[in-house]
Design an enzyme around this catalytic site. Sequence first.
Site, PDB file in Angstrom:
ATOM      1  N   ASP A  98       0.916  -1.248   0.061  1.00 32.25           N
ATOM      2  CA  ASP A  98      -0.084   0.131   0.058  1.00 32.25           C
ATOM      3  C   ASP A  98       1.045   1.480   0.004  1.00 32.25           C
ATOM      4  O   ASP A  98       1.733   1.314   0.958  1.00 32.25           O
ATOM      5  CB  ASP A  98      -1.002  -0.141   1.139  1.00 32.25           C
ATOM      6  CG  ASP A  98      -1.973   0.910   1.201  1.00 32.25           C
ATOM      7  OD1 ASP A  98      -1.813   2.108   0.803  1.00 32.25           O
ATOM      8  OD2 ASP A  98      -3.038   0.635   1.407  1.00 32.25           O
ATOM      9  N   HIS A 100      -0.216   4.562   0.027  1.00 32.07           N
ATOM     10  CA  HIS A 100      -1.274   5.759   0.571  1.00 32.07           C
ATOM     11  C   HIS A 100      -0.444   6.239   1.837  1.00 32.07           C
ATOM     12  O   HIS A 100      -0.425   5.516   3.033  1.00 32.07           O
ATOM     13  CB  HIS A 100      -2.495   5.454   0.660  1.00 32.07           C
ATOM     14  CG  HIS A 100      -3.235   5.108  -0.679  1.00 32.07           C
ATOM     15  ND1 HIS A 100      -3.357   3.513  -0.933  1.00 32.07           N
ATOM     16  CD2 HIS A 100      -4.025   5.878  -1.634  1.00 32.07           C
ATOM     17  CE1 HIS A 100      -3.991   3.760  -2.015  1.00 32.07           C
ATOM     18  NE2 HIS A 100      -4.237   4.935  -2.521  1.00 32.07           N
ATOM     19  N   SER A 151      -5.374  -4.194   1.925  1.00 29.83           N
ATOM     20  CA  SER A 151      -4.477  -3.717   3.266  1.00 29.83           C
ATOM     21  C   SER A 151      -5.401  -4.116   4.431  1.00 29.83           C
ATOM     22  O   SER A 151      -4.815  -4.569   5.778  1.00 29.83           O
ATOM     23  CB  SER A 151      -4.118  -2.407   3.533  1.00 29.83           C
ATOM     24  OG  SER A 151      -3.707  -1.794   2.288  1.00 29.83           O
TER      25      SER A 151
HETATM   26 CO1  B1M Z   1      -5.478   5.429  -4.274  1.00 29.43          CO
HETATM   27  N1  B1M Z   1      -7.279   4.447  -3.830  1.00 29.43           N
HETATM   28  N2  B1M Z   1      -4.976   3.935  -5.519  1.00 29.43           N
HETATM   29  N3  B1M Z   1      -3.926   6.609  -4.577  1.00 29.43           N
HETATM   30  N4  B1M Z   1      -6.386   6.728  -3.450  1.00 29.43           N
HETATM   31  C1  B1M Z   1      -8.192   5.206  -2.909  1.00 29.43           C
HETATM   32  C2  B1M Z   1      -7.643   4.524  -1.388  1.00 29.43           C
HETATM   33  C3  B1M Z   1      -9.621   4.456  -3.358  1.00 29.43           C
HETATM   34  C4  B1M Z   1     -10.401   4.510  -2.366  1.00 29.43           C
HETATM   35  C5  B1M Z   1      -9.918   5.474  -4.534  1.00 29.43           C
HETATM   36  C6  B1M Z   1     -11.187   4.929  -5.158  1.00 29.43           C
HETATM   37  O1  B1M Z   1     -11.268   4.225  -6.016  1.00 29.43           O
HETATM   38  N5  B1M Z   1     -12.187   5.774  -4.836  1.00 29.43           N
HETATM   39  C7  B1M Z   1      -8.982   3.193  -3.923  1.00 29.43           C
HETATM   40  C8  B1M Z   1      -9.090   1.893  -3.190  1.00 29.43           C
HETATM   41  C9  B1M Z   1     -10.058   0.911  -3.355  1.00 29.43           C
HETATM   42  C10 B1M Z   1      -9.890  -0.479  -2.656  1.00 29.43           C
HETATM   43  O2  B1M Z   1      -9.149  -0.862  -2.138  1.00 29.43           O
HETATM   44  N6  B1M Z   1     -11.269  -0.705  -2.354  1.00 29.43           N
HETATM   45  C11 B1M Z   1      -7.665   3.399  -4.490  1.00 29.43           C
HETATM   46  C12 B1M Z   1      -7.092   2.699  -5.623  1.00 29.43           C
HETATM   47  C13 B1M Z   1      -7.719   1.725  -6.290  1.00 29.43           C
HETATM   48  C14 B1M Z   1      -5.535   3.173  -5.911  1.00 29.43           C
HETATM   49  C15 B1M Z   1      -4.862   2.101  -6.873  1.00 29.43           C
HETATM   50  C16 B1M Z   1      -4.763   0.583  -6.762  1.00 29.43           C
HETATM   51  C17 B1M Z   1      -4.916   2.655  -8.273  1.00 29.43           C
HETATM   52  C18 B1M Z   1      -4.371   2.091  -9.159  1.00 29.43           C
HETATM   53  O3  B1M Z   1      -3.109   1.825  -9.319  1.00 29.43           O
HETATM   54  N7  B1M Z   1      -5.113   1.555 -10.425  1.00 29.43           N
HETATM   55  C19 B1M Z   1      -3.208   2.669  -6.341  1.00 29.43           C
HETATM   56  C20 B1M Z   1      -2.722   1.730  -5.236  1.00 29.43           C
HETATM   57  C21 B1M Z   1      -1.335   1.670  -5.295  1.00 29.43           C
HETATM   58  C22 B1M Z   1      -0.838   0.991  -4.096  1.00 29.43           C
HETATM   59  O4  B1M Z   1      -0.975   1.307  -3.008  1.00 29.43           O
HETATM   60  N8  B1M Z   1      -0.263  -0.093  -4.382  1.00 29.43           N
HETATM   61  C23 B1M Z   1      -3.501   4.191  -5.958  1.00 29.43           C
HETATM   62  C24 B1M Z   1      -2.504   4.850  -5.952  1.00 29.43           C
HETATM   63  C25 B1M Z   1      -2.711   6.222  -5.393  1.00 29.43           C
HETATM   64  C26 B1M Z   1      -2.205   7.434  -5.594  1.00 29.43           C
HETATM   65  C27 B1M Z   1      -0.673   7.145  -5.779  1.00 29.43           C
HETATM   66  C28 B1M Z   1      -2.342   8.142  -6.900  1.00 29.43           C
HETATM   67  C29 B1M Z   1      -2.330   8.516  -4.336  1.00 29.43           C
HETATM   68  C30 B1M Z   1      -1.859   8.101  -3.039  1.00 29.43           C
HETATM   69  C31 B1M Z   1      -0.496   9.300  -2.946  1.00 29.43           C
HETATM   70  C32 B1M Z   1      -0.052   9.301  -1.524  1.00 29.43           C
HETATM   71  O5  B1M Z   1      -0.599   8.774  -0.459  1.00 29.43           O
HETATM   72  N9  B1M Z   1       1.134   9.590  -1.240  1.00 29.43           N
HETATM   73  C33 B1M Z   1      -3.921   7.890  -4.175  1.00 29.43           C
HETATM   74  C34 B1M Z   1      -5.088   8.606  -3.504  1.00 29.43           C
HETATM   75  C35 B1M Z   1      -4.592  10.092  -3.180  1.00 29.43           C
HETATM   76  C36 B1M Z   1      -6.165   8.164  -3.197  1.00 29.43           C
HETATM   77  C37 B1M Z   1      -7.094   8.854  -2.510  1.00 29.43           C
HETATM   78  C38 B1M Z   1      -8.200   9.644  -3.698  1.00 29.43           C
HETATM   79  C39 B1M Z   1      -7.260   9.744  -1.392  1.00 29.43           C
HETATM   80  C40 B1M Z   1      -6.583   9.172  -0.368  1.00 29.43           C
HETATM   81  C41 B1M Z   1      -6.062  10.204   0.701  1.00 29.43           C
HETATM   82  O6  B1M Z   1      -4.936  10.647   0.710  1.00 29.43           O
HETATM   83  N10 B1M Z   1      -7.059  10.783   1.557  1.00 29.43           N
HETATM   84  C42 B1M Z   1      -8.274   7.440  -2.221  1.00 29.43           C
HETATM   85  C43 B1M Z   1      -9.788   7.812  -2.014  1.00 29.43           C
HETATM   86  C44 B1M Z   1     -10.212   7.819  -0.522  1.00 29.43           C
HETATM   87  O7  B1M Z   1      -9.393   7.429   0.405  1.00 29.43           O
HETATM   88  N11 B1M Z   1     -11.510   7.576  -0.670  1.00 29.43           N
HETATM   89  C45 B1M Z   1      -7.688   6.516  -2.932  1.00 29.43           C
HETATM   90  C46 B1M Z   1      -6.977  11.727   2.508  1.00 29.43           C
HETATM   91  C47 B1M Z   1      -6.167  11.087   3.720  1.00 29.43           C
HETATM   92  C48 B1M Z   1      -5.652  12.191   4.898  1.00 29.43           C
HETATM   93  O8  B1M Z   1      -7.150  10.211   4.361  1.00 29.43           O
HETATM   94  O9  B1M Z   1      -5.334   8.474   4.454  1.00 29.43           O
HETATM   95  O10 B1M Z   1      -8.061   7.979   4.803  1.00 29.43           O
HETATM   96  P1  B1M Z   1      -6.807   8.732   4.990  1.00 29.43           P
HETATM   97  O11 B1M Z   1      -6.428   9.175   6.353  1.00 29.43           O
HETATM   98  C49 B1M Z   1      -7.367   9.484   7.237  1.00 29.43           C
HETATM   99  C50 B1M Z   1      -8.071   8.562   8.129  1.00 29.43           C
HETATM  100  O12 B1M Z   1      -8.158   7.220   7.371  1.00 29.43           O
HETATM  101  C51 B1M Z   1      -7.215   8.173   9.291  1.00 29.43           C
HETATM  102  O13 B1M Z   1      -6.708   9.459   9.477  1.00 29.43           O
HETATM  103  C52 B1M Z   1      -6.812  10.168   8.388  1.00 29.43           C
HETATM  104  C53 B1M Z   1      -7.596  11.570   8.520  1.00 29.43           C
HETATM  105  O14 B1M Z   1      -7.150  12.287   9.726  1.00 29.43           O
HETATM  106  N12 B1M Z   1      -5.885   7.370   9.367  1.00 29.43           N
HETATM  107  C54 B1M Z   1      -5.315   6.875  10.415  1.00 29.43           C
HETATM  108  C55 B1M Z   1      -5.291   6.721   8.221  1.00 29.43           C
HETATM  109  N13 B1M Z   1      -4.373   6.109   8.548  1.00 29.43           N
HETATM  110  C56 B1M Z   1      -4.485   5.966  10.107  1.00 29.43           C
HETATM  111  C57 B1M Z   1      -3.776   5.323  11.061  1.00 29.43           C
HETATM  112  C58 B1M Z   1      -3.852   5.621  12.248  1.00 29.43           C
HETATM  113  C59 B1M Z   1      -4.944   6.381  12.726  1.00 29.43           C
HETATM  114  C60 B1M Z   1      -5.824   6.937  11.745  1.00 29.43           C
HETATM  115  O15 B1M Z   1      -3.160   5.059  13.184  1.00 29.43           O
HETATM  116  C61 B1M Z   1      -2.132   4.305  13.154  1.00 29.43           C
END
Ligand code: B1M
Length: 215
Positions: A98, A100, A151
Site C-alpha cells: 500500500d 497511501h 490492506s
Molecule cells: Co488510491 N485508492 N490508489 N491513490 N486513493 C483510494 C484509497 C481508493 C478508495 C480510490 C477510489 O477508488 N475511490 C481506491 C481503493 C479501492 C479499494 O481498495 N477498494 C484506490 C486505488 C484503487 C488505488 C490504486 C490501486 C489505483 C491503481 O493503481 N489503479 C493505487 C494503489 C497503489 C498501491 O497502494 N499499491 C492507488 C494510488 C494512489 C495515488 C498514488 C495516486 C494516491 C496516493 C498518494 C499518497 O498517498 N502519497 C492515491 C490517492 C490520493 C487516493 C485517494 C483519492 C485519497 C487518499 C487520501 O490521501 N486521503 C483515495 C480515496 C479515498 O480514500 N476515499 C484512494 C486523505 C487522507 C488524509 O485520508 O488516508 O484515509 P486517509 O487518512 C485519514 C483516516 O483514514 C485516518 O486519519 C486520516 C485523517 O485524519 N487514518 C489513520 C489513516 N491512517 C491512520 C492510521 C492511524 C490512525 C488514523 O493510526 C495508526
Amino acid sequence: LPLEERLQRRIVDGERKGLEADLDQALAVMPALDIVNTVLLEGMKTVGELFGSGQMQLPFVLQSAEVMKGAVAYLEPHMEKSDDEGKGTIVLATVKGDVHDIGKNLVDIILSNNGYTVVNLGIKQPVSAILDAAQEHRADVIGMSGLLVKSTVIMKENLQELNQRGMAADFPVILGGAALTRAYVEQDLHEIYAGEVRYARDAFEGLRLMDALIG
Ligand code: B1M
C-alpha cells in the site's frame, strides 16, 4: 471563488501555483489544522469520488496528492504544539503493498505535536520491518495505516504474526485508513488478536487512543 472553495479546487485540479498565497490568507482567519481538516480533506474526498467513478485518471490523482502534501508541509509549522514530550513511542507504517501515506503522515504530525515520539517507517512496510522496529525502539504502540481493501487483510495477517511471535501482550495496535470499519477492527480483529487492537477514524482519534493506551 471564495477562499475555501479556491483551496479545494487547487487540490482537485492539482494546481500548485499560488497555493502558498491562498494558504496564507486562510491562516489569517483559521487555525492551520482546521484548514487541513475542514477545507483540504474535503478536496481529497472529491478526488476520491471522481477517481472512484472513473471521472479522474490516476496521474491526476497523484498531482492532487502532491498538492495536498505540499499544503500540509506548508501548514505544519503553524500547527499548535503542546509542551509535552516523551509521552511514549509509536512505530507507524503503511502496510505491505500500500502506497497511501497522506493520512499516516497526518497522524505522525498530530502525535509528534502532542508529545509522542513517532518512528515513521514509510509505505509498503512488510510485517517483519514493523515488528523489528517496534522491538528496536521499544515502542509502546504499533500503528498501521492502509487504504486498500487488500490492506485490511494484511493488517489481520500482521496481527496474527504478532500473536505467533508472542509479542501481542507487549504491543497494543492502532489501525486506521479508509478501507477499515470500526466493526471489522473492534469485533473481527479484536477476536483474533491476543493484545489490544483499536480503530482510529482519524488522526485525532489516534491521539486520544494513544493517551488512553499509554497514559
Ligand atoms: Co488510491 N485508492 N490508489 N491513490 N486513493 C483510494 C484509497 C481508493 C478508495 C480510490 C477510489 O477508488 N475511490 C481506491 C481503493 C479501492 C479499494 O481498495 N477498494 C484506490 C486505488 C484503487 C488505488 C490504486 C490501486 C489505483 C491503481 O493503481 N489503479 C493505487 C494503489 C497503489 C498501491 O497502494 N499499491 C492507488 C494510488 C494512489 C495515488 C498514488 C495516486 C494516491 C496516493 C498518494 C499518497 O498517498 N502519497 C492515491 C490517492 C490520493 C487516493 C485517494 C483519492 C485519497 C487518499 C487520501 O490521501 N486521503 C483515495 C480515496 C479515498 O480514500 N476515499 C484512494 C486523505 C487522507 C488524509 O485520508 O488516508 O484515509 P486517509 O487518512 C485519514 C483516516 O483514514 C485516518 O486519519 C486520516 C485523517 O485524519 N487514518 C489513520 C489513516 N491512517 C491512520 C492510521 C492511524 C490512525 C488514523 O493510526 C495508526
